[in-house]
Design a protein around this motif. Structure first.
Motif, short mmCIF file in Angstrom:
data_model
loop_
_atom_site.label_atom_id
_atom_site.label_comp_id
_atom_site.label_asym_id
_atom_site.label_seq_id
_atom_site.Cartn_x
_atom_site.Cartn_y
_atom_site.Cartn_z
N ILE A 99 -106.82 -11.68 41.48
CA ILE A 99 -105.62 -12.84 41.29
C ILE A 99 -105.70 -12.91 39.34
CG2 ILE A 99 -105.33 -14.45 43.27
CD1 ILE A 99 -107.20 -16.48 41.34
N PRO A 100 -104.17 -12.66 39.38
CA PRO A 100 -103.83 -13.12 37.35
C PRO A 100 -104.31 -14.45 37.25
CG PRO A 100 -102.16 -13.10 39.02
CD PRO A 100 -102.73 -13.18 39.64
N MET A 101 -105.31 -14.76 36.66
CA MET A 101 -105.67 -16.08 35.92
C MET A 101 -105.69 -16.00 34.35
SD MET A 101 -108.86 -18.95 37.84
CE MET A 101 -109.34 -19.50 37.29
N GLN A 102 -104.92 -17.29 33.97
CA GLN A 102 -105.23 -17.57 32.57
C GLN A 102 -106.59 -18.40 32.55
OE1 GLN A 102 -102.66 -18.68 30.15
NE2 GLN A 102 -102.69 -16.68 30.17
N ILE A 103 -107.47 -18.53 31.82
CA ILE A 103 -109.18 -18.91 31.36
C ILE A 103 -108.89 -19.62 30.49
CG2 ILE A 103 -111.42 -18.69 32.39
CD1 ILE A 103 -111.51 -16.62 33.55
N PRO A 104 -108.83 -20.40 30.31
CA PRO A 104 -109.54 -21.44 29.26
C PRO A 104 -110.66 -21.52 28.44
CG PRO A 104 -109.40 -23.24 30.75
CD PRO A 104 -108.76 -21.41 31.44
N GLU A 105 -110.57 -21.47 27.08
CA GLU A 105 -111.92 -21.20 26.34
C GLU A 105 -112.08 -22.70 26.23
OE1 GLU A 105 -112.96 -17.95 24.80
OE2 GLU A 105 -114.27 -18.54 23.69
N LEU A 106 -113.04 -23.73 27.48
CA LEU A 106 -113.19 -24.48 26.92
C LEU A 106 -114.72 -24.09 26.80
CD1 LEU A 106 -112.15 -26.35 31.25
CD2 LEU A 106 -111.42 -26.17 28.56
N VAL A 107 -115.27 -23.50 26.70
CA VAL A 107 -117.05 -23.62 25.84
C VAL A 107 -116.81 -21.93 26.04
CG1 VAL A 107 -117.86 -24.56 27.40
CG2 VAL A 107 -118.19 -22.80 28.51
N PRO A 108 -117.51 -21.66 24.90
CA PRO A 108 -117.97 -20.17 23.90
C PRO A 108 -117.93 -19.32 25.48
CG PRO A 108 -119.29 -21.67 22.81
CD PRO A 108 -118.81 -22.98 23.96
N THR A 109 -117.93 -17.85 24.90
CA THR A 109 -117.79 -16.57 25.96
C THR A 109 -117.83 -15.14 24.66
OG1 THR A 109 -115.73 -16.44 27.08
CG2 THR A 109 -117.49 -17.83 28.03
N LEU A 110 -118.22 -14.64 25.31
CA LEU A 110 -118.68 -13.33 24.38
C LEU A 110 -118.42 -12.33 25.53
CD1 LEU A 110 -122.07 -13.83 22.91
CD2 LEU A 110 -120.20 -14.42 21.66
N GLY A 111 -118.00 -12.11 26.18
CA GLY A 111 -118.27 -10.60 27.68
C GLY A 111 -116.82 -10.85 27.52
N GLN A 112 -116.24 -9.65 27.65
CA GLN A 112 -114.41 -9.99 28.48
C GLN A 112 -114.41 -9.83 29.65
OE1 GLN A 112 -111.98 -6.35 27.11
NE2 GLN A 112 -110.82 -7.42 28.39
N ILE A 113 -114.15 -11.04 30.23
CA ILE A 113 -113.79 -10.82 31.74
C ILE A 113 -112.81 -9.79 31.97
CG2 ILE A 113 -112.27 -11.98 33.65
CD1 ILE A 113 -114.20 -14.96 32.21
N ASP A 114 -113.24 -8.94 32.86
CA ASP A 114 -112.50 -7.86 33.38
C ASP A 114 -111.19 -8.41 34.58
OD1 ASP A 114 -113.49 -6.10 31.52
OD2 ASP A 114 -115.15 -6.10 33.27
N SER A 115 -111.91 -8.91 35.79
CA SER A 115 -110.89 -9.70 36.24
C SER A 115 -111.69 -10.79 37.38
CB SER A 115 -111.12 -8.71 37.06
OG SER A 115 -111.74 -8.55 38.09
N VAL A 116 -110.76 -11.24 37.91
CA VAL A 116 -110.98 -12.62 39.31
C VAL A 116 -110.58 -12.49 40.12
CG1 VAL A 116 -111.28 -15.22 39.28
CG2 VAL A 116 -110.80 -14.47 36.58
N HIS A 117 -111.46 -12.87 41.06
CA HIS A 117 -110.96 -12.57 42.46
C HIS A 117 -111.31 -13.57 43.60
CE1 HIS A 117 -111.33 -7.94 41.77
NE2 HIS A 117 -111.93 -8.84 40.34
#
Lengths: 351, 484
Positions: free
Chosen positions: B121-139
């Protein structure tokens, strides 16, 4: 010093040995008693079942119960929560005849906390009107676990007369009780207690009003819409507003649409706007679809996501609008696509 | 001064050091004894009220807060599907599972996709807490609302995977669970009970961790508790019982719980977001998170609770070979040093109550410096014996006191286990547990001290380590279902 060390070594060795022996004894005793009491319990339970199905007279039972009086009482108490109707009446009369109920009422005033807890649990299971008063007085107990248990037992009792006491307990800041426990107790009391629950709005504090809103929503009666709208519009507490909005969604009266729509305004708290989206979706009025769709471009991503989800739950009108937004270049397109994808995932696979 | 002339001075110094070593051992074990006694009081009270806790009410209450279970996974193809299924069938009114496939090189994601019919699914993920690794996909799983799988690039940090899951989570409570962990069916509701009973104050709870090696499992649930087959794992059963179950229960009773295991803990999501999630540079992420929660909550000046619940059990595979165990223990030690250093404001700070004045100094003086003192003590004892500065009987007694005290604590822990949980119910297991309590002190304890010392040095050198995956056997779902 050497002597001190020698003494320490000896003491440690003795302690270790003693603990090992204790562990073994505990296990041996446990193994023996578990096996014995399982056999005994099965036998007594069988007798009790025969008694409850009126296959055995009280006289015969009282003759037999001499086997192990305390265990018999325990089994009878445990069985209370498992039987209903006539069987329960018979069991309660039997426990009355043995003085178990009077003893339990007395135990609610005892010093030992565990004793009070067990007495409360027993009275809750018995479910007789005489249990209400001692249980209500336990709502003022100094220990929270006792108070919580008393709430649960009042719920089991199911008497609408307990509602004022429960509502006072939920507001008592000096002796706090879990909100959820009061909620479940009121749910168990059900529609019979609704009048008293509504009366709580007159005198109750924030938590009381919040629990009232929740209960009115669960009962799902359209006649309560006005009360809930008033709470939504005028109550100073956000918690109460949130629960009122959710309750209005559950009831589904069209009268709630206008006041709910006002809660979507951008200056309103985020949490309220999110809950309102869900409530409007639950009412499912076609005319509100456009209002919700507008929120997909809201600055707050949480509101935008909630709006997209709400639109996806509003039938073909909502889905059509979502498709339009998804095809556009607007900010809300991503949320619309996500909501549509989630909706598609709910459908069973073609294969 | 000649060497002969210095001998009495050296002898005196060695004697003082040896006495210091003994006193240190006694102090350490006495603290443990106190913690175990406190834990036993707590457990006694818990077991007496067990039938009155109102779990059924919590399961049916609409006021029970929903939980997002976050499961970071890296190369977990062997057991990921079973673990996910087991979490989704936990007794809890409302939960969602978010699995983060953190750059697995094996078939972790493929296993999940096949088992749950995942769709992207296409998903807009807010950066509420920091992350480094890029998110490839959400299922998400077709036909299921409660499972989300995130595929992301790994930066070699579990914390990054958990933070990504926090950003996706939607419920007010988050529960972090290891992908190889097996939870009891009622574990989640039990560990969340403090949030239900006292929602205003409870901000974090941790559950007990026990080794799953040797146990039988069926469909992601432990069906029969057994002792592990290998002695190294048997020793860890005792260690987990003494230190993780009773030790943490004791600290919790004192209101000074510093560590909630990364394998099984529940946190209020808003609090975790407010402190910026897991610290991506941290090595001991679980302790670091709890330490920062304490600092944040004290700063707010509102009453709060971080509690340990000893009954809900999370079963996890413990290392069965020395190499893996060494790696794990070095990491734990490094993590502890890192946590104490990062949160040094807690140290001896009365503002933090028993946590600042008792728990943190304990962790510093006894957990961080413990291996230094222990190994130096052994070394000096050998030196003193070699040069005849102490006599053999004295040294023997000296060692005997230290070792017997350790055995006493382990046996006491076993006794408490027997009275309360009674999980290892066969006589054979009891015998094995007793033997493990004794042999732990001859070799394992010294090796463990050495590994911890290595960890301390690695922390001082700021050696960075990424995911240190432990080889797993995974859960077997056949009729026998034995894990090892």
């Amino acid at each position: 010093m050497r002597l001190a060390l020698v003494v320490s070594v000896l003491l440690l060795l003795i302690s270790i040995f003693a603990m090992l022996v204790t562990t073994v004894i505990i296990r041996l005793v446990r193994t023996k008693t578990e096996a014995r009491s399982a056999v005994q319990e099965a036998k007594l339970r069988g007798l009790l079942v025969r008694f409850l199905s009126e296959d055995l007279s009280l006289f015969e039972l009282q003759e037999l119960k001499r086997i192990d009086s305390s265990q018999f009482d325990e089994i009878s108490e445990a069985m209370l929560s498992k039987v209903k109707g006539r069987a329960k009446d018979i069991l309660v009369s039997f426990l009355y005849s043995r003085g178990a109920i009077d003893k339990a009422i007395e135990r609610t005033r005892k010093l030992g906390c565990l004793g009070r807890c067990k007495a409360a649990a027993f009275l809750g299971n018995v479910g007789i009107p005489e249990a209400r008063e001692p249980l209500e007085s336990m709502l003022r107990d100094r220990r929270q676990d006792v108070r919580t248990l008393a709430i649960r037992c009042l719920g089991q009792l199911g008497s609408p007369e307990s509602v004022p006491a429960l509502l006072s307990a939920v507001d008592d800041h000096r002796r706090p009780v879990p909100f959820g426990a009061v909620l479940v107790a009121l749910m168990r009391i059900g529609s019979q207690g609704k009048g008293s629950v509504k009366a709580g709005l007159e005198f109750g504090g924030t938590r009381c009003r919040a629990v009232t809103a929740e209960i009115l929503g669960m009962e799902g009666s359209t006649e309560d819409t006005t009360v809930l709208i008033s709470l939504l519009e005028n109550d100073p507490s956000l918690e109460v507003k949130l629960r009122s909005a959710r309750a209005l969604g559950r009831i589904g009266s069209p009268k709630a649409i206008r006041p709910l729509s006002e809660c979507l305004e951008s200056h309103k708290p985020t949490a309220l706007r999110i809950v309102t989206c869900g409530a409007l979706a639950a009412i499912g009025d076609r005319d509100t679809v456009q209002e919700i769709i507008t929120l997909l471009n809201d600055e707050d991503y949480q509101v935008a996501r909630a709006a997209a989800k709400a639109a996806s739950q509003m039938g073909p009108a909502g889905i059509e609008q979502l498709n339009l937004i998804a095809a556009s270049n607007s900010r809300g397109a991503a949320f619309a696509k996500e909501a549509l994808a989630r909706l598609a995932a709910k459908a069973p696979s073609a294969s | 001064m000649s060497v002969a002339g210095m001998a009495p001075i050296i002898a005196t110094v060695l004697r003082i050091l040896n006495w210091f070593g003994l006193s240190y051992f006694l102090a350490l074990n006495t603290i443990y004894l106190i913690l175990i006694i406190l834990a036993s009081i707590n457990l006694g009270s818990y077991f007496r009220r067990k039938s009155l806790t109102g779990l059924e009410d919590a399961l049916s209450s609409p006021a029970t807060l929903p939980v997002s279970v976050l499961m970071p996974a890296h190369d977990e193809e062997a057991g990921i599907v079973e673990s996910a299924r087991a979490v989704m069938s936990l007794q809890y009114p409302q939960l969602e599972l978010i699995v983060v496939d953190d750059g697995s090189s094996d078939a972790t994601f493929d296993r999940l996709r096949e088992a749950f019919d995942l769709i992207e699914i296409p998903m807009q993920i807010p950066e509420l807490v920091p992350t480094l690794g890029q998110i490839d996909s959400v299922h998400i799983a077709r036909g299921l609302n409660d499972l989300t799988v995130i595929r992301k690039h790994s930066v070699g940090k579990k914390t990054d995977a958990v933070n990504a899951a926090i950003n996706v989570a939607k419920y007010p409570l988050i529960c972090v669970v290891d992908a190889d962990a097996i939870l009891d069916a009622d574990a989640l509701i039990k560990v969340a009970m403090p949030f239900i009973d006292d929602p205003q104050r409870v901000v974090a709870t941790g559950g007990a961790i026990r080794p799953s090696n040797g146990c039988s499992a069926y469909r992601g649930r432990i069906t029969e508790v057994r002792m592990p087959k290998k002695w190294l794992a048997k020793i860890q059963v005792i260690e987990y019982l003494r230190a993780f179950l009773l030790g943490r229960t004791g600290w919790s009773k004192l209101g000074a719980l510093l560590i909630i295991s990364g394998a099984f803990g529940v946190f209020r999501r808003d609090v975790v977001i407010a402190i910026g999630g897991y610290d991506l540079s941290s090595i001991g992420e679980d302790a670091d998170l709890v330490a920062r929660i304490h600092i944040y909550m004290r700063g707010l000046k509102t009453p709060y609770k971080v509690t340990f619940v000893s009954e809900p059990v999370c079963w996890t595979e413990v290392p069965e070979n020395i190499t893996v165990l060494r790696r794990q223990r070095r990491r734990w030690s490094r993590g502890l040093v890192d946590t104490l250093w990062s949160n040094k404001s807690l140290f001896m700070n009365p503002k933090y109550g028993t946590l600042g004045l008792l728990a943190v100094p304990y962790f510093f003086f006894f957990e961080v410096l413990g291996p230094v003192v222990e190994l130096t003590g052994f070394f000096l004892l050998i030196v003193a014996l070699y040069f005849n500065f102490v006599n053999v009987l004295f040294a023997g007694l000296f060692l005997a006191v230290a070792i017997l005290y350790g055995i006493l604590l382990s046996i006491l822990s076993l006794l408490i286990e027997e009275v309360s949980f009674h999980r290892y119910n066969k006589w054979k297991f009891l015998y094995q547990a007793v033997v493990s309590s004794i042999i732990e002190n001859f070799g394992f304890r010294q090796m463990h001290a050495y590994w911890r010392l290595e960890g301390v040095f690695q922390a001082l050198r700021r050696t960075d380590r990424s995911w240190e995956a432990m080889p797993r056997k995974g859960l077997v779902s056949d009729q026998s279902g034995s894990i090892s």
